[in-house]
Design an enzyme around this catalytic site. Structure first.
Site, PDB file in Angstrom:
ATOM      1  N   THR C  24       0.826  -1.208   0.000  1.00 37.67           N
ATOM      2  CA  THR C  24       0.000   0.000   0.000  1.00 37.67           C
ATOM      3  C   THR C  24       0.864   1.264   0.000  1.00 37.67           C
ATOM      4  O   THR C  24       2.066   1.209   0.247  1.00 37.67           O
ATOM      5  CB  THR C  24      -0.910   0.043   1.244  1.00 37.67           C
ATOM      6  OG1 THR C  24      -0.082   0.083   2.421  1.00 37.67           O
ATOM      7  CG2 THR C  24      -1.812  -1.175   1.311  1.00 37.67           C
ATOM      8  N   ASP C  25       0.216   2.403  -0.285  1.00 35.98           N
ATOM      9  CA  ASP C  25       0.909   3.678  -0.163  1.00 35.98           C
ATOM     10  C   ASP C  25       0.057   4.629   0.673  1.00 35.98           C
ATOM     11  O   ASP C  25      -0.991   4.244   1.193  1.00 35.98           O
ATOM     12  CB  ASP C  25       1.232   4.266  -1.550  1.00 35.98           C
ATOM     13  CG  ASP C  25      -0.010   4.621  -2.355  1.00 35.98           C
ATOM     14  OD1 ASP C  25      -1.094   4.856  -1.770  1.00 35.98           O
ATOM     15  OD2 ASP C  25       0.103   4.678  -3.595  1.00 35.98           O
ATOM     16  N   LYS C  26       0.504   5.860   0.831  1.00 38.17           N
ATOM     17  CA  LYS C  26      -0.164   6.795   1.739  1.00 38.17           C
ATOM     18  C   LYS C  26      -1.557   7.207   1.271  1.00 38.17           C
ATOM     19  O   LYS C  26      -2.290   7.849   2.033  1.00 38.17           O
ATOM     20  CB  LYS C  26       0.723   8.018   2.003  1.00 38.17           C
ATOM     21  CG  LYS C  26       0.783   9.015   0.873  1.00 38.17           C
ATOM     22  CD  LYS C  26       1.721  10.159   1.182  1.00 38.17           C
ATOM     23  CE  LYS C  26       1.150  11.198   2.108  1.00 38.17           C
ATOM     24  NZ  LYS C  26       0.142  12.066   1.487  1.00 38.17           N
ATOM     25  N   GLY C  28      -3.643   5.043   0.887  1.00 38.54           N
ATOM     26  CA  GLY C  28      -4.426   4.006   1.548  1.00 38.54           C
ATOM     27  C   GLY C  28      -4.789   2.849   0.636  1.00 38.54           C
ATOM     28  O   GLY C  28      -5.568   1.969   1.007  1.00 38.54           O
TER      29      GLY C  28
END
Lengths: 155, 155, 155, 155
Positions: C24-26, C28
């Site tokens: 995942t990344d920031k 979400g």
């Protein structure tokens, strides 16, 4: 005899990295595993500063696999942060390379750690002693040329 | 009162992962940073086996950031290897979670390490005590139900 | 003559993957680049289902580098999702492998795409024709044995 | 009225990246999925050159998820290569951002591709029109200021 490569021998360098979106996770911070990539950047640029790029070391027959790694996460790193990676390299028992990293954001340490490396033959993958090229290059680029003020702070 | 969560409390689980091409590097082995992804799989499946998926824990307001990680690389892992990740979880000082991992290939340990975690609030990111849901679920899925023979070997 | 490997030849398989925190990344959601890792899982398990693990193919002298990739992101994938990867493999101009992927969550397609591959020699990295082992194994595991009902849906 | 943001509007930038060991795979080249990380560097530095860092855009309420990606791999990239990422950004149908990338090594193109993006609200994740800040910044940093010679080559 590697007399010149006593355990007290140390070299120092600082590199920089900008945090990518790809580095973050859904907690909104850099994923814990990605710090080892930042550590790689630190030691790669340290070797390059020594005029011994790791790519050349491999071509000359030596690889430096990681046999141990430790990371202390003190504060998170965020997307688009510019991080400084202070890297110090020292020999251990004459055959291991211990590399210590301090990752800083705005001069405060947000993460610290180390990696421990052996030398192996690029082809056979068998353990070897640190190659002459590596020793010679380190001697030719000794830490004194980088300034003693660094020594007082870091060593 | 977290009387039930003494430092001697431990839970155990085994998960499996197959090494992807994406996990390897030009040395022909798994890149050192990717073991922390395998550790993640170990603790995620341990929590799921406890009937407390980490995704649910987050929804109930708690996150478990890594504050320390250690990895000892004993033998390389290669592309397409099926690795077993033995994971043991214990409390430390009542507020930290220490998770130990042994990665095995064909029953021999190729890597070991641990991660240390705090509990923080999902929204505020401030430290919190281990949430009631976490404590209750652990109590309801106590290690005794997994068999004492594990205890003799691992704990 | 590869008469049996006409462009209309196709094989089909479904694999599963669970989304890691590391994926995942920031935002979400799963980072866009990580879908190519899911595609890798799809084609790896397709080849294994054909009793021709890619690891064996490499040992027999052939590698399948990606020369083109396309991904359409229809809906996000989230942490801990279990995704199905439907994979279809077909030949193109007798020498290229075109692999199509549909990533599904709860039976609805969240992502689609393809990768295009050439065959190269493991050592020399020069282009080669699809190796006999590959052709023979595909013939021996023809799509008919997987059921015609798949054909109606996917091909 | 977004009169200034016609489909013919384009901005251009070049960024650089050095290939990490972490980026490579056992084929000895950069893993196919990692090019999307290089593409991210390209568009991030393009937006920064426009004095509109993507981090700021997110703070002002807009995110730019990828809805489509394409990569053509012409020649491999190797460990420690320094790659140039030429990035061109244009609007499509007034609401989509199409970003084209050419990755060069020593002035020859080794990879090309594009990503297609929508604008969504940072909180609600619902589609939104390109925000005023984005439009104003692009107007204030128009491509003319970067020199017409680029136009002849790239647009």
């Amino acid at each position: 005899m590697n007399k010149g490569l006593s355990d007290s021998f140390k070299v120092y360098h600082t590199a920089q990295v900008r945090v990518l979106y790809a580095d973050t996770d859904k907690m909104g911070i850099v994923y814990n595993g990605n710090y080892l990539k930042y550590f790689e950047i630190g030691r790669t640029e340290l070797l390059r500063a020594l005029q011994l790029p790791y790519a050349d070391l491999e071509k000359h027959g030596a690889q430096l696999p990681v046999i141990e790694a430790f990371i202390s996460y003190k504060s998170p790193a965020y997307y688009d942060d510019v991080l400084s990676i202070d890297t110090i390299c020292s020999f251990e028992r004459g055959i291991l390379l211990r590399i210590h990293y301090s990752i800083k954001k705005d001069k405060s340490i947000i993460s610290e750690g180390y990696t421990l490396h052996t030398f192996i033959d690029t082809i056979s993958k068998k353990p070897i002693r640190p190659p002459a090229l590596f020793i010679d290059t380190i001697r030719a680029n000794s830490i004194d040329s980088m300034g003693n003020e660094l020594m007082e702070i870091y060593l």
